[in-house]
Write a protein that holds these residues in place. Sequence first.
Motif, mmCIF file in Angstrom:
data_model
loop_
_atom_site.group_PDB
_atom_site.id
_atom_site.type_symbol
_atom_site.label_atom_id
_atom_site.label_comp_id
_atom_site.label_asym_id
_atom_site.label_seq_id
_atom_site.Cartn_x
_atom_site.Cartn_y
_atom_site.Cartn_z
ATOM 1 N N ASP A 146 0.837 -1.198 0.000
ATOM 2 C CA ASP A 146 0.000 0.000 0.000
ATOM 3 C C ASP A 146 0.879 1.259 0.000
ATOM 4 O O ASP A 146 1.247 1.787 1.042
ATOM 5 C CB ASP A 146 -0.931 -0.045 1.223
ATOM 6 C CG ASP A 146 -1.938 1.093 1.211
ATOM 7 O OD1 ASP A 146 -1.691 2.119 0.538
ATOM 8 O OD2 ASP A 146 -2.983 0.957 1.875
ATOM 9 N N GLY A 147 1.206 1.718 -1.188
ATOM 10 C CA GLY A 147 2.073 2.884 -1.338
ATOM 11 C C GLY A 147 1.406 4.168 -0.874
ATOM 12 O O GLY A 147 2.079 5.107 -0.452
ATOM 13 N N HIS A 148 0.081 4.199 -0.954
ATOM 14 C CA HIS A 148 -0.648 5.394 -0.508
ATOM 15 C C HIS A 148 -0.535 5.536 1.010
ATOM 16 O O HIS A 148 -0.156 6.594 1.521
ATOM 17 C CB HIS A 148 -2.105 5.275 -0.950
ATOM 18 C CG HIS A 148 -2.963 6.427 -0.545
ATOM 19 N ND1 HIS A 148 -2.855 7.677 -1.114
ATOM 20 C CD2 HIS A 148 -3.945 6.526 0.398
ATOM 21 C CE1 HIS A 148 -3.736 8.499 -0.563
ATOM 22 N NE2 HIS A 148 -4.399 7.826 0.365
ATOM 23 N N ALA A 149 -0.820 4.468 1.732
ATOM 24 C CA ALA A 149 -0.709 4.508 3.195
ATOM 25 C C ALA A 149 0.750 4.691 3.622
ATOM 26 O O ALA A 149 1.037 5.332 4.630
ATOM 27 C CB ALA A 149 -1.284 3.225 3.798
ATOM 28 N N ARG A 152 7.038 2.141 0.614
ATOM 29 C CA ARG A 152 6.834 0.739 0.925
ATOM 30 C C ARG A 152 8.130 0.063 1.350
ATOM 31 O O ARG A 152 9.203 0.414 0.873
ATOM 32 C CB ARG A 152 6.299 0.014 -0.307
ATOM 33 C CG ARG A 152 4.921 0.443 -0.677
ATOM 34 C CD ARG A 152 4.366 -0.507 -1.708
ATOM 35 N NE ARG A 152 4.453 0.036 -3.044
ATOM 36 C CZ ARG A 152 4.278 -0.677 -4.142
ATOM 37 N NH1 ARG A 152 4.060 -1.987 -4.057
ATOM 38 N NH2 ARG A 152 4.325 -0.114 -5.328
#
Lengths: 357, 357, 357
Positions: free
Chosen positions: B234-237, B246
Amino acid sequence: MAIKTNPGNYFEDFRTGAQLVHAVPRTITEGDCALYIALTGDRYPLHCSAEYARSLGFQRETVNDLLVFHVVFGKTVNDVSLNAVANLGYAGLRFLAPVYPGDTLRSVSEVLGKKENASGQNGIVWVRTAGTNQRNEKVLEYCRWVMVNKRDAATPTGANDRPDVPAEVTPDALVVPSSLDMKRYEAWPSGGSAFFEDYSIGERIDHIDGMTIEEAEHAIATRLYQNTAKVHFDGHAAKSTRFGKRLIYGGHVISLARALAFNGLENALAILAWNGGTHSNPSFAGDTLYAYSEVLAKAELPGRPGLGALRMRMVAVKNADPVADAIPLKVEKDGKSSYHPNVVLDLDLWLLMPKRS
Amino acid sequence: MAIKTNPGNYFEDFRTGAQLVHAVPRTITEGDCALYIALTGDRYPLHCSAEYARSLGFQRETVNDLLVFHVVFGKTVNDVSLNAVANLGYAGLRFLAPVYPGDTLRSVSEVLGKKENASGQNGIVWVRTAGTNQRNEKVLEYCRWVMVNKRDAATPTGANDRPDVPAEVTPDALVVPSSLDMKRYEAWPSGGSAFFEDYSIGERIDHIDGMTIEEAEHAIATRLYQNTAKVHFDGHAAKSTRFGKRLIYGGHVISLARALAFNGLENALAILAWNGGTHSNPSFAGDTLYAYSEVLAKAELPGRPGLGALRMRMVAVKNADPVADAIPLKVEKDGKSSYHPNVVLDLDLWLLMPKRS
Amino acid sequence: MAIKTNPGNYFEDFRTGAQLVHAVPRTITEGDCALYIALTGDRYPLHCSAEYARSLGFQRETVNDLLVFHVVFGKTVNDVSLNAVANLGYAGLRFLAPVYPGDTLRSVSEVLGKKENASGQNGIVWVRTAGTNQRNEKVLEYCRWVMVNKRDAATPTGANDRPDVPAEVTPDALVVPSSLDMKRYEAWPSGGSAFFEDYSIGERIDHIDGMTIEEAEHAIATRLYQNTAKVHFDGHAAKSTRFGKRLIYGGHVISLARALAFNGLENALAILAWNGGTHSNPSFAGDTLYAYSEVLAKAELPGRPGLGALRMRMVAVKNADPVADAIPLKVEKDGKSSYHPNVVLDLDLWLLMPKRS
């Protein structure tokens, strides 16, 4: 010398009633299935474990429904949508028989109708596609309509035969694999604790996890499906488009949403059908996808007492957590309702779900 | 309606003695093995050549030990470490039987003990995990301990039962595949010229080559193993974490180090065991890994005259050539010794090595 | 203690007439074939469909010629070109027998000759490599020459035995698979409408499509082939090179050009031979490839009435549409003709093409 490369069909080239026999039959192998897991994160055990699949009456692990869809669909692009401006919709999609590694798939489409747009630039073409295996058994069928450019915008074609497409797949038309035998069903292989009875109409399940998509990943997946749409592969040409970059194949978004949806729908054994679906916004490399599902309806499956069908809306949202960031499905703007710009998929499907009892 | 998605277990949820039956049994296929080679660069011929493997008494090429580990480990994440703050260590890892393409693996863990940390925020959980095949034969077992968040930091649990874990795997506990028959052993398939007798305790082998890791590569590998740890995907989180991006699954680093170590350890037939190991620093996309090995000990294998066991420290270093840039394993800072920031892996393992005579 | 890692052979290490038995025999599996499709976009149906292949007399789908080449070639790198400065050329490459999933390939090279360069820094080494299967049948052979660094530039070797290599593969030396039976040949699986008779000498076919290459893609492909050339993998070391980044394996460019060439050469059943080829400029991640082909010659295949051989020049161009941007093959500069900087491949090959009648 005739031009030997295929420029794709233009609106004028489609003839209602014509049959398009798509090239490149494809034997699905264990290699395709491993790649599908690696590219999507799929974990539904029916596609992962030969032992589990056998315990339910199958010959061995089955090919993921969506991998079947992508392969069948991929073949059609060269004939149907190479000059498409937009993929407008799907209807009446049904999975009709399990596919195993070793099966060879081919695709045939029938042109259902066509209608020129008022602009004269393009028109809508409706097709019904069937995927068949090496025994000529249908494994998948669906209707799809696309907006296709005209070769000659200046000459009206008068085409105006819009066909009827099914508004939904009614529960009696859902096909449950005949080999599926629930007598030895166990829940530990999926890890899920919820069954048909536990899902309520109107309930929403947020699937929590996020998945970022890299350029290499969607391109590898889309090539695996031998989908030839240029917008996914040609980064040089993409620089001159309105997006300035490559688009991700909408089917990859469906696969990721379905894989994310394992968390909360673990026991769902298969996708039985799609009532309809919309790629509501494009996705690009670097996007992170999240997904949620809403229970739209529940249906009994006559003659299949241990199983029911859940009609679900599966929504994929990019670059925002649907819950924490409170992303609505649609927004109003100038009195018009349209999809929220972060919503990239709205798919209405039937899932096959075991009953608790 | 109960929440249907799995939020992972918190420290309070673990009960010493409990058995965790992990979901998603997995049939390892030729597809997984091909992907493993493509993602890691592995070249050990026992996993590449059916002919070579048969010449040594195996049914066909075996599944790489580390692919077996990753698949068995991947299943445990959802139950053991979804809320982990840190992976603290491994002990007593042993490979117990060869795995072939077509075998189906499952994982079960037992909670060995738990100990709340003084802060009250989290605690350490010890588990012993076994991977078994479709005949219920153990193929792998290991102990692992992780620091897991508490659900409720304000309420002490009093948990204080730290278990004993083995400090090392003693040579008598090493399991050599019973089918392995060295009568027809040849060195050309590995290309290596060094055998058990040629390695000296204290000797260091610099494996020379470097391997850069792309975001797509570690994500594809980690999904292949159906490892669900959010930090890899999850690169957004990840933008809101202290790293801002990540993390690469530590097991991918182990696989790359082992693949790099082919250059200098070509004849090593298998990993027999890990005595312990530390992911000493995180790795990220764009990092280039190098590796070196040190011979810690040598052991005879009673009843297996043509074979010996080499105890090796395998170290992975990122973004610096361990030799040219003289990267030490550890550095002193404020009177404390800690791993050099470029050292990402320190693994203590037993390799199975043919003897010259 | 002897150094145990392989630093590669230097110019001085090659002995004319020596046989190099390359390490790491490799069983090609369905997994490799699926990855090949996913990494290149290959669609030639002989490699995709077991049913189609059987209809033409093969046991099942065959392994793509170029995948065979890459695997055979990959094994040679460690012994032949680890210290190469440049890959100078290929000659006399012939595919000799179909390879099926499950076959195990190995490679052996013979040193044909060597010639020190005037600079004294390096020299040219010629080898002939044969790839064989598990029945010791040759499936591929080719000559290749590379410029290799000397270990000791100060000491001349006097090596000056340049061998003859074939200027071309004459049609009588082309090997058509004996099992190929055209009685049941159909064109729908390829989708192509052009046959041997339809191609004219001098005709040029622009293959239209473009394919962008990501760093992860070429690295995954090149590791799949177990090619160990450092320039493709070590991004850290690459920073200090004149390009400042990793190079793409030239074979990946060949594979992409061949896959792009499906559009216009759909019915081509196989590559029979390469007369020669040049990697005219390097490719890097982010490059987009286009391809075109020119018909150089046509040949009858005695005893194979339904088939002919087309000699084609296959050219790959990067980051420019060869047609729209009018990229010439060569440019004049300071009275010297050299490849246009966007031209990355110039390959002269024989294709097996069905006849219309």
